[in-house]
Design an enzyme around this catalytic site. Structure first.
Site, PDB file in Angstrom:
ATOM      1  N   ASP A 103      -1.176   2.365  10.893  1.00 40.97           N
ATOM      2  CA  ASP A 103      -1.449   3.059   9.641  1.00 40.97           C
ATOM      3  C   ASP A 103      -2.861   3.634   9.729  1.00 40.97           C
ATOM      4  OD1 ASP A 103      -1.150   3.876   6.967  1.00 40.97           O
ATOM      5  OD2 ASP A 103      -2.182   2.086   6.269  1.00 40.97           O
ATOM      6  N   ASP A 136       3.391  -0.652   3.993  1.00 41.58           N
ATOM      7  CA  ASP A 136       3.648  -0.912   5.408  1.00 41.58           C
ATOM      8  C   ASP A 136       4.599  -2.080   5.630  1.00 41.58           C
ATOM      9  OD1 ASP A 136       1.783   1.079   6.205  1.00 41.58           O
ATOM     10  OD2 ASP A 136       0.145  -0.320   5.862  1.00 41.58           O
ATOM     11  N   ASP A 168      -1.830  -2.424   6.631  1.00 44.30           N
ATOM     12  CA  ASP A 168      -2.493  -3.335   5.701  1.00 44.30           C
ATOM     13  C   ASP A 168      -2.000  -3.217   4.276  1.00 44.30           C
ATOM     14  OD1 ASP A 168      -3.551  -0.864   4.968  1.00 44.30           O
ATOM     15  OD2 ASP A 168      -5.519  -1.726   4.481  1.00 44.30           O
TER      16      ASP A 168
END
Length: 841
Positions: free
Chosen positions: A529, A733, A729
């Site tokens: 990410d 996700d 995080d």
């Protein structure tokens, strides 16, 4: 509570029902259509269309729960919801009956404890059902090691013997009954095994317990101490061993069951009938050896490993409950102008709901009145809240800022996006398998070989051995089983995992389960990410550019004064930056927030405005091309630009950015050097995403990714044969983290992301992924070595135990030597695992 959807209008043939979610659809207006068997179906969204096309037969027909008639879902006029599930009816009368007494037509009791057994199930499944009485009716059960095994009720897996676990989302925080049971059995086993071990091994340690009480009595005391461990505590192990034999799927339980059972039965015979044994295998006092301590200690050690594994698996349900906690328990519904708080389950499609400052959005819908900024980081992972005004969609579980608005509920219950994300996480978690499968693969050929050799040895000694043939035959057969019993197998994986996880914790790498350790060593693709993983995840003030005739200090002071009245996170970044850079503190008057554009006010007696190009154009302020070029350049560098005007003309602009972590580029480069392809998948726009990707050296960048899109990316890569790890995080996700072969969460991120991942980096430092890779490779290598130790010693001893040296030297391996080989293998496993404490990461 029951939930009745609005009926489709019979008079309008263009109106149909989405066969997937049940919503009414205008065939003339919808852009989502599909054909099947000559019929055309309409859908409310691309997601429903995709589900239908994947399995159309699942959405064509439904059964009326009242009369049992088959109902066409797309044409159904009558539909209700009960406890989040859709029910279709053939008539209004059946619908009315159902809604009056749903329990009459739906058996709402927990899993029946008296239902007939399913094929392949055993009577103990009823005990499992009773322990899981809180599980809703209709829940299916699956094996954590073999997700392809699905049963209608609780029981044990026919392949590996593990207790089946309920599919879906845990309804409460009730502890895993298997963990509670195994923990109790572990402590009871330890309580009996410790004195048993001291009694049997005392002479080697200088503790003459056996001499004090005499050999015959010592053997009887060992029998008394070992019997509760073998006959009570080890019942689940023997049940699994029996199941593995019945289902022709030999595994570690087969070995443990046969080995400990053989050691115990041999010892019982030695105590009760010592005279049947030849003099060659007796002690100097004429008594044959007993191996009660081997059986009891093996069982105890295996329980230790099982408890450690169950504790790790118990954590997976916390991720799903944390996701559900994002949605509020109640919602403020508006009816006839009156606002009342009602349970979330009472919300219907079409209800008007008030979302107050600081509230979580209850369900998916559309804003019809008011405006605010909503934190959608659970979906996008981006720290900057999105502006919401009339006509804009909002998602259940997102967090409202300081504004207030009225929304119309459109998707409720299981149809909300949050519920769909929960289901993705649930399915992905059920697909995981522990590393012990490696031992089972070895056992698949090792177990049949050991049994065959044992039977063959018994037969050869029975037909060709000296008298007493039965004693020699029994001795050889039992020696083979004892020496082949994988006493080290129960330690091979847990010891390596325990030591390596402790080593990883010192390096800032927390490992949740053994699967992550095994899988990460084989990873060839890493998806990361952007926000919070490659970047800090906190907006900060960047450049301050002043027009001719103005200095940067004045531009920053005016901008900070205007933003002082705003609750937007960008405003906080500008204010914080102004304080850190020592800008003047100015007062603002006539402050006004312009939705979607920016803010205006009076600073130092002059009208001022701070916002985007649209705000400036609405105030009649021209934006020169050089400013547009600056904004474009900033966007390409992952920065957000805000224009500042005073007294009717532009005086400068400020930028806000999310800084890239200092270790990101070096970590990405090292991972690529290790042969891992790094892919960025972010919910941010294409421009900033490409800029960050270029800055850290990532070639493939996937921008504007939803949680579902990230999940699909993981699944697509896995379908191509890639071994995929996902690092993120945010809540957004979590589906991808759980679906990946290995999920890696930043310790500074959301709890749900951490719970969904197998590895957590405590400091959120991407370079820790490199350390995790080295740790994983070392651990997998160590486990393989341990398994070789566990099987190698025993495999070498099997021919000796069978008596291959007896025709040449007259020497027959004593079970005592077999037990020594088992002990040596255990010592080797423990010593080898301890080497992981010093592995360089």
């Amino acid at each position: 509570m029951n939930e009745q959807n609005t009926h489709p209008t019979p008079a309008a043939p263009a109106i149909t029902r989405d066969p997937v979610c049940g919503m009414t659809v205008d065939m003339e207006k919808t852009a989502h259509k599909a054909s099947y068997e000559g019929r055309e179906f309409g859908f409310c969204s691309a997601g429903c269309k995709a589900k239908f096309e994947a399995a159309p037969q699942d959405y064509l027909k439904a059964t009326d729960p009242v009369c049992g008639m088959s109902v066409d879902r797309a044409k159904a006029k009558w539909m209700s919801k009960h406890e989040g599930k859709r029910y279709y009816f053939c008539s209004q009368g059946c619908q009315a009956k159902f809604e009056t007494e749903p329990a009459k037509y739906l058996d709402a009791s927990p899993v029946s404890l008296h239902a007939p057994l399913m094929p392949g199930q055993h009577g103990h499944s009823h005990a499992h059902a009773q322990e899981h009485a809180h599980v809703p009716k209709g829940t299916k059960w699956t094996c954590p090691m073999h997700p392809e095994i699905v049963r209608e009720e609780a029981g044990d897996c026919p392949l590996c013997g593990m207790a089946l676990e309920p599919m879906g989302v845990p309804v409460d925080d009730a502890p895993n009954p298997e963990l509670v049971d195994f923990t109790r059995r572990m402590w009871v086993s330890a309580a009996f095994s410790v004195p048993l071990l001291l009694l049997s091994m005392g002479p080697m340690l200088g503790l003459p317990f056996r001499q004090w009480i005499g050999e015959p009595l010592a053997s009887w005391v060992e029998l008394v101490l070992a019997t509760p461990v073998v006959l009570w505590a080890a019942q689940p192990f023997f049940r699994r061993a029996w199941s593995s034999l019945v289902n022709r799927s030999p595994n570690m339980w087969t070995l443990i069951g046969l080995g400990t059972g053989a050691a115990y039965l041999f010892s019982v015979v030695a105590v009760l009938l010592p005279g049947i044994f030849p003099m060659e295998v007796t002690h100097m006092n004429g008594a044959p050896p007993v191996y009660f301590e081997a059986a009891a200690v093996i069982i105890t050690l295996v329980f230790v490993g099982q408890v450690l594994e169950l504790r790790a698996r118990e954590q997976t349900g916390k991720a799903l409950r944390a996701l559900f906690d994002l949605a509020p328990k109640t919602a403020r519904r508006i009816e006839n102008g009156v606002e009342t708080d009602v349970p979330l389950e009472a919300i219907r499609q079409g209800d008007l709901l008030r979302v107050r400052p600081g509230d979580a959005v209850p369900v998916d819908g559309t804003v019809v009145e008011g405006s605010s900024y909503v934190d959608e980081s659970m979906l996008t992972g981006e720290p900057v809240p999105a502006e919401k005004s009339a006509g804009v969609d909002v998602t259940g579980g997102t967090l409202n800022g300081e504004g207030s608005f009225v929304m119309k509920a459109e998707r409720v219950g299981a149809e909300t996006r949050l519920s769909q994300i929960v289901e993705l996480v649930s399915k992905a978690q059920r697909s995981r398998a522990p590393i012990q499968a490696l031992a089972d693969r070895v056992a698949s050929w090792f177990v049949p070989t050991v049994i065959a050799v044992s039977v063959l040895s018994f037969g050869i000694w029975w037909f060709f051995g000296p008298e007493p043939k039965i004693a020699y035959a029994l001795l050889a057969a039992v020696s083979v089983l004892i020496i082949a019993c994988p006493c080290a197998l129960g330690l091979a994986t847990p010891m390596s995992v325990m030591v390596s996880t402790g080593r990883g914790a010192h390096a800032g790498v927390l490992v949740k389960d053994a699967k992550a350790l095994e899988g990460f060593a084989r990873i060839d693709t890493l998806i990361v990410d952007k926000t919070g993983t490659l970047t800090e995840g906190k907006p900060t003030l960047g450049d301050v550019i002043a027009d001719k005739g103005f200095d940067e200090g004045w531009v920053l002071a005016v901008a900070a004064a205007l933003e002082r009245g705003s609750a937007h996170p960008i405003a906080a970044a500008i204010e914080r930056g102004a304080q850190q850079r020592g800008a003047r503190s100015l007062e603002v008057a006539d402050f006004h927030s312009v939705t979607g554009k920016g803010v205006t006010g009076t600073v130092a007696g002059q009208a001022a405005a701070l916002g985007n190009v649209a705000l400036m154009e609405s105030l009649g302020i021209a934006v020169p091309q050089r400013y547009l070029d600056l904004m474009s350049s900033a966007a390409n560098s992952a920065r957000t630009s805000i224009l500042l005007a005073q007294d009717g003309k532009l005086i400068g602009l400020v930028t806000v950015s999310d800084p890239i972590k200092t270790t990101a580029r070096a970590a990405v480069g090292e991972l690529q050097r290790l042969g891992i392809e790094v892919i960025m998948a972010t919910g941010d726009a294409r421009g900033p995403a490409d800029a960050v990707g270029k800055a850290v050296g990532i070639d493939r960048v996937e921008a504007a990714m939803t949680p579902e899109a990230k999940h699909r990316l993981v699944e697509d890569l896995k379908a191509k044969g890639r071994k995929v790890a996902m690092a993120g995080d945010g809540v957004n996700d979590s589906p991808a983290l759980a679906a990946a072969d290995v999920g890696i969460a930043m310790g500074t991120g959301a709890d749900v992301a951490i719970e969904s991942a197998g590895i957590t980096l405590m400091q959120g430092d991407l370079s820790a992924i490199v350390r995790a890779r080295h740790l994983s490779e070392a651990t997998l290598s160590n486990i393989k070595q341990n398994l070789w130790f566990a099987f190698g010693y025993n495999t070498l001893g099997i021919p000796l135990a069978a008596g291959v040296l007896f025709p040449f030297f007259g020497w027959l391996l004593s079970p005592m030597v077999a037990a020594a080989a088992m002990s040596l293998s255990s010592v080797s496993v423990i010593g080898n695992a301890l080497r992981l404490r010093n592995v360089k990461l």
